[in-house]
Motif scaffolding. Structure first.
Motif, PDB file in Angstrom:
ATOM      1  N   TRP A  84      43.201  -0.809  60.348  1.00 44.99           N
ATOM      2  CA  TRP A  84      44.093  -1.964  60.505  1.00 44.99           C
ATOM      3  C   TRP A  84      43.789  -2.737  61.782  1.00 44.99           C
ATOM      4  O   TRP A  84      44.023  -3.953  61.841  1.00 44.99           O
ATOM      5  N   VAL A  85      43.220  -2.092  62.778  1.00 47.38           N
ATOM      6  CA  VAL A  85      42.929  -2.750  64.050  1.00 47.38           C
ATOM      7  C   VAL A  85      41.638  -3.556  64.007  1.00 47.38           C
ATOM      8  O   VAL A  85      41.232  -4.148  65.012  1.00 47.38           O
ATOM      9  N   GLN A  86      40.974  -3.582  62.864  1.00 47.99           N
ATOM     10  CA  GLN A  86      39.744  -4.369  62.712  1.00 47.99           C
ATOM     11  C   GLN A  86      39.952  -5.628  61.881  1.00 47.99           C
ATOM     12  O   GLN A  86      38.984  -6.265  61.454  1.00 47.99           O
ATOM     13  N   ASP A  87      41.181  -5.999  61.669  1.00 45.98           N
ATOM     14  CA  ASP A  87      41.457  -7.152  60.816  1.00 45.98           C
ATOM     15  C   ASP A  87      40.809  -8.430  61.350  1.00 45.98           C
ATOM     16  O   ASP A  87      40.406  -9.302  60.575  1.00 45.98           O
ATOM     17  N   ASP A  88      40.674  -8.549  62.657  1.00 42.44           N
ATOM     18  CA  ASP A  88      40.127  -9.771  63.247  1.00 42.44           C
ATOM     19  C   ASP A  88      38.599  -9.820  63.255  1.00 42.44           C
ATOM     20  O   ASP A  88      38.030 -10.848  63.636  1.00 42.44           O
ATOM     21  N   VAL A  89      37.932  -8.731  62.864  1.00 48.08           N
ATOM     22  CA  VAL A  89      36.459  -8.734  62.902  1.00 48.08           C
ATOM     23  C   VAL A  89      35.862  -8.590  61.500  1.00 48.08           C
ATOM     24  O   VAL A  89      34.679  -8.293  61.353  1.00 48.08           O
ATOM     25  N   ARG A  90      36.662  -8.857  60.493  1.00 53.34           N
ATOM     26  CA  ARG A  90      36.230  -8.655  59.101  1.00 53.34           C
ATOM     27  C   ARG A  90      34.999  -9.480  58.731  1.00 53.34           C
ATOM     28  O   ARG A  90      34.151  -9.039  57.972  1.00 53.34           O
ATOM     29  N   GLU A  91      34.917 -10.683  59.265  1.00 58.16           N
ATOM     30  CA  GLU A  91      33.847 -11.588  58.845  1.00 58.16           C
ATOM     31  C   GLU A  91      32.821 -11.840  59.953  1.00 58.16           C
ATOM     32  O   GLU A  91      32.047 -12.789  59.880  1.00 58.16           O
ATOM     33  N   MET A  92      32.836 -10.989  60.971  1.00 59.73           N
ATOM     34  CA  MET A  92      31.842 -11.128  62.028  1.00 59.73           C
ATOM     35  C   MET A  92      30.460 -10.688  61.515  1.00 59.73           C
ATOM     36  O   MET A  92      30.361  -9.898  60.583  1.00 59.73           O
ATOM     37  N   GLN A 102      29.584  -2.248  68.493  1.00 56.33           N
ATOM     38  CA  GLN A 102      29.523  -2.472  69.936  1.00 56.33           C
ATOM     39  C   GLN A 102      29.854  -3.907  70.326  1.00 56.33           C
ATOM     40  O   GLN A 102      30.517  -4.152  71.345  1.00 56.33           O
ATOM     41  N   LYS A 103      29.406  -4.862  69.517  1.00 53.33           N
ATOM     42  CA  LYS A 103      29.550  -6.270  69.895  1.00 53.33           C
ATOM     43  C   LYS A 103      30.918  -6.848  69.529  1.00 53.33           C
ATOM     44  O   LYS A 103      31.461  -7.682  70.265  1.00 53.33           O
ATOM     45  N   TYR A 104      31.472  -6.405  68.420  1.00 58.30           N
ATOM     46  CA  TYR A 104      32.713  -7.013  67.928  1.00 58.30           C
ATOM     47  C   TYR A 104      33.889  -6.039  67.816  1.00 58.30           C
ATOM     48  O   TYR A 104      34.994  -6.318  68.283  1.00 58.30           O
ATOM     49  N   THR A 105      33.630  -4.882  67.208  1.00 54.91           N
ATOM     50  CA  THR A 105      34.733  -3.997  66.852  1.00 54.91           C
ATOM     51  C   THR A 105      35.371  -3.337  68.063  1.00 54.91           C
ATOM     52  O   THR A 105      36.600  -3.369  68.223  1.00 54.91           O
ATOM     53  N   PHE A 106      34.568  -2.713  68.915  1.00 56.74           N
ATOM     54  CA  PHE A 106      35.139  -2.020  70.064  1.00 56.74           C
ATOM     55  C   PHE A 106      35.902  -2.968  70.990  1.00 56.74           C
ATOM     56  O   PHE A 106      37.025  -2.642  71.421  1.00 56.74           O
ATOM     57  N   PRO A 107      35.360  -4.161  71.323  1.00 59.54           N
ATOM     58  CA  PRO A 107      36.154  -5.080  72.146  1.00 59.54           C
ATOM     59  C   PRO A 107      37.471  -5.490  71.481  1.00 59.54           C
ATOM     60  O   PRO A 107      38.510  -5.616  72.148  1.00 59.54           O
ATOM     61  N   ALA A 108      37.438  -5.709  70.149  1.00 61.02           N
ATOM     62  CA  ALA A 108      38.679  -6.088  69.455  1.00 61.02           C
ATOM     63  C   ALA A 108      39.696  -4.965  69.516  1.00 61.02           C
ATOM     64  O   ALA A 108      40.900  -5.198  69.738  1.00 61.02           O
ATOM     65  N   VAL A 143      42.276   3.992  69.599  1.00 58.64           N
ATOM     66  CA  VAL A 143      42.507   5.221  70.368  1.00 58.64           C
ATOM     67  C   VAL A 143      43.898   5.256  70.990  1.00 58.64           C
ATOM     68  O   VAL A 143      44.351   6.305  71.447  1.00 58.64           O
ATOM     69  N   HIS A 144      44.605   4.140  70.993  1.00 57.21           N
ATOM     70  CA  HIS A 144      45.812   4.002  71.798  1.00 57.21           C
ATOM     71  C   HIS A 144      47.059   4.521  71.085  1.00 57.21           C
ATOM     72  O   HIS A 144      47.323   4.169  69.937  1.00 57.21           O
ATOM     73  N   PHE A 173      35.866   1.215  78.260  1.00 59.31           N
ATOM     74  CA  PHE A 173      37.218   0.695  78.046  1.00 59.31           C
ATOM     75  C   PHE A 173      37.933   1.356  76.859  1.00 59.31           C
ATOM     76  O   PHE A 173      39.098   1.077  76.611  1.00 59.31           O
ATOM     77  N   LEU A 174      37.233   2.254  76.124  1.00 54.48           N
ATOM     78  CA  LEU A 174      37.874   2.967  75.020  1.00 54.48           C
ATOM     79  C   LEU A 174      37.784   4.485  75.151  1.00 54.48           C
ATOM     80  O   LEU A 174      38.511   5.195  74.464  1.00 54.48           O
ATOM     81  N   ILE A 175      36.906   4.978  75.988  1.00 55.58           N
ATOM     82  CA  ILE A 175      36.627   6.409  75.997  1.00 55.58           C
ATOM     83  C   ILE A 175      37.821   7.225  76.458  1.00 55.58           C
ATOM     84  O   ILE A 175      38.603   6.816  77.329  1.00 55.58           O
ATOM     85  N   GLN A 176      37.987   8.395  75.834  1.00 53.91           N
ATOM     86  CA  GLN A 176      39.008   9.357  76.208  1.00 53.91           C
ATOM     87  C   GLN A 176      38.336  10.588  76.811  1.00 53.91           C
ATOM     88  O   GLN A 176      37.199  10.907  76.465  1.00 53.91           O
ATOM     89  N   THR A 177      39.040  11.287  77.664  1.00 58.57           N
ATOM     90  CA  THR A 177      38.563  12.612  78.041  1.00 58.57           C
ATOM     91  C   THR A 177      38.852  13.558  76.880  1.00 58.57           C
ATOM     92  O   THR A 177      39.666  13.253  75.998  1.00 58.57           O
ATOM     93  N   LYS A 178      38.193  14.691  76.892  1.00 63.38           N
ATOM     94  CA  LYS A 178      38.453  15.672  75.830  1.00 63.38           C
ATOM     95  C   LYS A 178      39.928  16.068  75.821  1.00 63.38           C
ATOM     96  O   LYS A 178      40.556  16.168  74.756  1.00 63.38           O
ATOM     97  N   ALA A 179      40.480  16.278  76.998  1.00 57.91           N
ATOM     98  CA  ALA A 179      41.880  16.695  77.094  1.00 57.91           C
ATOM     99  C   ALA A 179      42.817  15.611  76.569  1.00 57.91           C
ATOM    100  O   ALA A 179      43.813  15.910  75.877  1.00 57.91           O
ATOM    101  N   GLU A 180      42.515  14.358  76.889  1.00 56.29           N
ATOM    102  CA  GLU A 180      43.349  13.252  76.402  1.00 56.29           C
ATOM    103  C   GLU A 180      43.321  13.169  74.884  1.00 56.29           C
ATOM    104  O   GLU A 180      44.358  12.975  74.232  1.00 56.29           O
ATOM    105  N   ALA A 181      42.149  13.308  74.298  1.00 53.74           N
ATOM    106  CA  ALA A 181      42.031  13.215  72.848  1.00 53.74           C
ATOM    107  C   ALA A 181      42.767  14.358  72.157  1.00 53.74           C
ATOM    108  O   ALA A 181      43.493  14.148  71.174  1.00 53.74           O
TER     109      ALA A 181
END
Length: 446
Positions: A84-92, A102-108, A143-144, A173-181
């Motif tokens: 659901w969090v990729q709705d804005d990159v459907r047509e990239m 890397q270019k579109y999905t992760f920043p979105a 991840v949030h 800007f997205l990575i979690q530590t193992k403990a956080e995940a």
């Protein structure tokens, strides 16, 4: 509208109806009467469904008092793999899976760290999904924690959602530590139970010990698990290169074996794509009872707005006894509507000479088989006596109905769009358990 039978109240719908019974069989009623329980514990369940004149005679009903609805009644959809969090990159642009991520999905996805943004997007998305006739499914969030909470606050009850786990080979800007995940999945599984899905994004971004802990949490709390598997040859090569450099995985032979070693395989696990599988991997999937969500629009050729990943071999899955269903894979897939997914499934397979890929099969794999894959009971996902009325109403040309042929009707609907964008605005009304939960104000001309 309501009617009374033997002192009990029932709701009814009258009009043209098409339902699938299996991959190869569907019923079409030019003039159907669908009678559902109007009160009590079984409210919304189908009491009778069949030819209007026959049921009217059986129950001594006045045909003149049973108005018809506009359009065609179909079973509602269950989409077993989407983000659901990729709705804005459907047509990239999607020249390659890794580049698109890397270019579109992760920043979105990074924007969903903001709780106000996540809440606003969730309200918008989960309202829209009912408008395409999808009433349940398996979904990935970011991840949030705040995005997961926002999604589950807005999503209807038959959607199961999980926050992706990403602890390596991931942008800062997205990575979690193992403990956080591990904390995230353990707390969410305990809080949401069966509505939560343990969702390692995929093996190359999630440490094996994290996936193992997540699998254990899923089993402990009765949750499903989901991830991605064997989508492209480049991805497979990348995954094996990473894992053969990790302690304990030096001898790993396949992508699927990684998930097997961490405890992710099983009948409550759904793997997206599964396009480039070895015999040994098929054997692991079959022996474990694991399931597959096939995503034809996402894996379609690049000129068709897909990632060009390949074509899922559903015949091999069926030969091996591996359960599978169709899915949109938003945002790898460009449109949320399962009508677009069905058309892509049939068109790609027909080009490949696979005659078993029919619209009847596509509808069945988008409805009942999707519900079944999710572990929903036999009273969900199809239009039959004893099942809940989970349905959509769509416009249809009279000449299609006049054929009386379910395959011709479905082919005419799916092939009748002037553009793919139209599929996302096609459904006139959506019903969940007999209750109308979406109705379109404007009627599309057909």
């Amino acid at each position: 509208m309501q009617l009374s039978l033997s002192g009990r109240k029932y709701d009814f719908l009258r009009g043209s109806c098409l339902r699938t019974i299996s991959d190869i069989h569907a019923d079409f009623f030019p003039d159907a009467l669908v009678i559902t329980e109007a009160e009590g514990l079984w409210r919304g369940r189908i009491y009778e469904i069949g030819d209007t004149s026959e049921l009217a005679a059986r129950y001594n009903l006045d045909l003149g008092a049973l108005p018809r609805f506009e359009g065609l009644l179909l079973p509602a959809f269950h989409d077993t793999h989407f983000h659901w969090v990729q709705d804005d990159v459907r047509e990239m642009p999607k020249a390659s899976l890794i580049e698109w991520l890397q270019k579109y999905t992760f920043p979105a996805e990074s924007r969903f760290a903001d709780p106000d943004y996540a809440k606003a997007k969730a309200e918008q998305f989960w309202s829209r999904i009912l408008g395409v006739g999808t009433i349940g499914g398996l979904c990935y969030s970011s991840v949030h924690d705040v995005a997961l909470d926002a999604a589950l606050a807005c999503a209807p009850e038959d959607f199961r959602v999980g926050n992706v786990l990403m602890t390596m080979n991931t942008p800062d800007f997205l990575i979690q530590t193992k403990a956080e995940a591990i904390r995230s999945v353990s707390e969410a599984a305990a809080r949401y139970g069966a509505r939560y899905v343990s969702s390692p994004r995929f093996a190359p971004t999630t440490h094996p010990e994290v996936m193992q802990a997540a699998a254990e949490a899923a089993v402990r709390h009765g949750c499903f698990q989901q991830t991605h598997l064997c989508e492209t040859p480049q991805e497979i090569e990348w995954v094996l290169g990473i894992y053969r450099g990790l302690p304990g995985y030096e001898d790993v032979r396949s992508y699927t074996e990684i998930y097997h070693r961490v405890g992710m395989l099983g009948p409550r696990s759904v793997f997206g794509h599964c396009l480039h599988m070895t015999d040994a991997e098929w054997e692991l999937m079959a022996a474990s009872g694991s399931c597959i969500a096939s995503c034809p629009t996402s894996n379609a050729p690049i000129e068709d707005l897909g990632l060009g990943s390949g074509l899922f071999d559903f015949r091999e899955a069926e030969r091996r006894g591996v359960p599978w269903s169709l899915a949109s894979d938003i945002g790898g897939g460009p449109y949320l509507s399962m009508f677009d997914v069905m058309h892509s499934f049939v068109a790609q397979n027909q080009r490949a000479g696979v005659s078993e890929a029919t619209y009847i099969k596509a509808l069945h794999r988008s409805t009942r088989k999707g519900a079944e894959l999710m572990g929903l009971p036999a009273d969900r996902g199809w239009l039959c006596v004893g099942a809940y009325l989970d349905a959509i109403r769509v416009p249809v040309r009279p000449e299609l109905l006049a054929t009386g042929d379910p395959e011709a009707i479905l082919a005419g609907i799916n092939g009748g769009f002037d553009s793919r964008e139209e599929t996302d605005n096609f459904v006139l009304e959506t019903y969940i358990k007999g209750a109308s939960c979406f109705r379109r104000d404007s009627v599309r001309e057909v």
